[in-house]
Design a protein around this motif. Sequence first.
Motif, PDB file in Angstrom:
ATOM      1  N   LEU A  25       0.832  -1.209   0.000  1.00 41.97           N
ATOM      2  CA  LEU A  25       0.000   0.000   0.000  1.00 41.97           C
ATOM      3  C   LEU A  25       0.861   1.251   0.000  1.00 41.97           C
ATOM      4  N   ASP A  26       0.223   2.394  -0.251  1.00 35.13           N
ATOM      5  CA  ASP A  26       0.919   3.679  -0.169  1.00 35.13           C
ATOM      6  C   ASP A  26       1.177   3.979   1.303  1.00 35.13           C
ATOM      7  N   LEU A  27       2.443   4.097   1.663  1.00 32.67           N
ATOM      8  CA  LEU A  27       2.778   4.419   3.065  1.00 32.67           C
ATOM      9  C   LEU A  27       2.598   5.919   3.282  1.00 32.67           C
ATOM     10  N   PHE A  70     -16.238   5.191   2.543  1.00 33.70           N
ATOM     11  CA  PHE A  70     -15.055   5.052   1.694  1.00 33.70           C
ATOM     12  C   PHE A  70     -13.981   4.304   2.470  1.00 33.70           C
ATOM     13  N   VAL A  71     -13.554   3.185   1.931  1.00 33.73           N
ATOM     14  CA  VAL A  71     -12.518   2.376   2.581  1.00 33.73           C
ATOM     15  C   VAL A  71     -11.172   2.765   1.970  1.00 33.73           C
ATOM     16  N   TRP A  72     -10.353   3.398   2.772  1.00 31.51           N
ATOM     17  CA  TRP A  72      -9.095   3.967   2.271  1.00 31.51           C
ATOM     18  C   TRP A  72      -8.043   2.871   2.121  1.00 31.51           C
ATOM     19  N   GLN A  73      -7.694   2.193   3.212  1.00 27.98           N
ATOM     20  CA  GLN A  73      -6.676   1.138   3.133  1.00 27.98           C
ATOM     21  C   GLN A  73      -7.133  -0.094   3.912  1.00 27.98           C
ATOM     22  N   ILE A  74      -6.861  -1.237   3.345  1.00 26.04           N
ATOM     23  CA  ILE A  74      -7.007  -2.496   4.084  1.00 26.04           C
ATOM     24  C   ILE A  74      -5.662  -3.186   4.027  1.00 26.04           C
ATOM     25  N   ALA A  75      -5.101  -3.454   5.200  1.00 23.73           N
ATOM     26  CA  ALA A  75      -3.779  -4.081   5.238  1.00 23.73           C
ATOM     27  C   ALA A  75      -3.777  -5.242   6.223  1.00 23.73           C
ATOM     28  N   ALA A 106     -14.074   2.036  -2.647  1.00 20.03           N
ATOM     29  CA  ALA A 106     -12.623   2.013  -2.426  1.00 20.03           C
ATOM     30  C   ALA A 106     -11.965   2.203  -3.774  1.00 20.03           C
ATOM     31  N   THR A 107     -10.719   2.618  -3.783  1.00 18.50           N
ATOM     32  CA  THR A 107      -9.955   2.516  -5.025  1.00 18.50           C
ATOM     33  C   THR A 107      -8.939   1.396  -4.817  1.00 18.50           C
ATOM     34  N   VAL A 108      -8.874   0.519  -5.798  1.00 20.81           N
ATOM     35  CA  VAL A 108      -7.979  -0.638  -5.701  1.00 20.81           C
ATOM     36  C   VAL A 108      -7.254  -0.782  -7.033  1.00 20.81           C
ATOM     37  N   SER A 109      -5.936  -0.761  -6.986  1.00 28.58           N
ATOM     38  CA  SER A 109      -5.186  -0.904  -8.238  1.00 28.58           C
ATOM     39  C   SER A 109      -5.242  -2.357  -8.700  1.00 28.58           C
ATOM     40  N   LEU A 118     -11.069  -9.556  -2.023  1.00 32.02           N
ATOM     41  CA  LEU A 118     -11.761  -9.277  -0.757  1.00 32.02           C
ATOM     42  C   LEU A 118     -13.067  -8.510  -1.015  1.00 32.02           C
ATOM     43  N   PHE A 119     -13.012  -7.487  -1.871  1.00 30.33           N
ATOM     44  CA  PHE A 119     -14.223  -6.704  -2.154  1.00 30.33           C
ATOM     45  C   PHE A 119     -15.237  -7.533  -2.939  1.00 30.33           C
ATOM     46  N   GLU A 120     -14.757  -8.399  -3.826  1.00 31.50           N
ATOM     47  CA  GLU A 120     -15.683  -9.276  -4.567  1.00 31.50           C
ATOM     48  C   GLU A 120     -16.415 -10.204  -3.607  1.00 31.50           C
ATOM     49  N   ASP A 151      -2.812   3.182 -11.803  1.00 37.83           N
ATOM     50  CA  ASP A 151      -4.201   3.661 -11.766  1.00 37.83           C
ATOM     51  C   ASP A 151      -4.871   3.153 -10.495  1.00 37.83           C
ATOM     52  N   GLU A 152      -5.783   3.957  -9.974  1.00 36.35           N
ATOM     53  CA  GLU A 152      -6.570   3.546  -8.796  1.00 36.35           C
ATOM     54  C   GLU A 152      -8.048   3.593  -9.179  1.00 36.35           C
ATOM     55  N   PRO A 153      -8.532   2.593  -9.927  1.00 36.97           N
ATOM     56  CA  PRO A 153      -9.943   2.610 -10.323  1.00 36.97           C
ATOM     57  C   PRO A 153     -10.876   2.459  -9.114  1.00 36.97           C
TER      58      PRO A 153
HETATM   59  C1  9YT Z   1      -8.699  -0.625  -0.183  1.00 39.85           C
HETATM   60  C2  9YT Z   1      -7.251  -0.268  -0.281  1.00 39.85           C
HETATM   61  O1  9YT Z   1      -6.439  -0.779   0.461  1.00 39.85           O
HETATM   62  N1  9YT Z   1      -6.926   0.650  -1.218  1.00 39.85           N
HETATM   63  C3  9YT Z   1      -5.578   1.165  -1.397  1.00 39.85           C
HETATM   64  C4  9YT Z   1      -5.602   2.575  -1.900  1.00 39.85           C
HETATM   65  C5  9YT Z   1      -4.204   3.177  -2.086  1.00 39.85           C
HETATM   66  N2  9YT Z   1      -3.416   2.439  -3.027  1.00 39.85           N
HETATM   67  C6  9YT Z   1      -3.479   3.243  -0.762  1.00 39.85           C
HETATM   68  O2  9YT Z   1      -3.826   4.103   0.046  1.00 39.85           O
HETATM   69  O3  9YT Z   1      -2.560   2.449  -0.544  1.00 39.85           O
END
Ligand code: 9YT
Length: 160
Positions: A25-27, A70-75, A106-109, A118-120, A151-153
């Motif tokens: 993920l983006d740190l 809006f789900v920003w990050q799942i780690a 969410a945006t997921v690359s 996971l989203f599916e 891209d983050e569709p």
């Molecule tokens: C759902 C999820 O983990 N999206 C990641 C978005 C982005 N690439 C980030 O913040 O890392």
Amino acid sequence: MMNIRKTTAADGAEVWELIRAAGTLDLNSAYCYLLLCDAFGDSCRVASVEGRLAGFVSAFLRPDRPDTLFVWQIAVHPDFRGQGIGSLMLEDVTRSFSGRIRYVEATVSPSNAASNRLFERFALQAAAELRHLDELGYKAECFPAGISHEDEPLVRIGPL
Ligand code: 9YT
């Protein structure tokens, strides 16, 4: 024993370490995780397994569309993958807003296969439609010059 709970400021530093270790993920800045865990703690979750931080979800209700979470990050930490921890955290946070939200976004690359799956699964379980709204996400060219980013569709699940 696994435990999932809302976050507080006390989680911020460890969450930053987790996102760094996750590597996918983006740190963001350490301050960003402190603020998220503190001010957005109602809509963020940490999962711990035997006292170790195993997972993190950051999310918020969109101020412009409060029916959308809006789900920003799942780690999930590499040591704890394949146990469904990401799904359990997402279910926990969406359940706490049930009746108040109609959509999860969410945006997921494309390269983040685990998150896409996971989203599916989440949509299937919720018997809700999942749509990829590529034009509404963030294209690679939205990022600053010199920063190479996929891209983050946008993924939209709902109506729930
Ligand atoms: C759902 C999820 O983990 N999206 C990641 C978005 C982005 N690439 C980030 O913040 O890392």
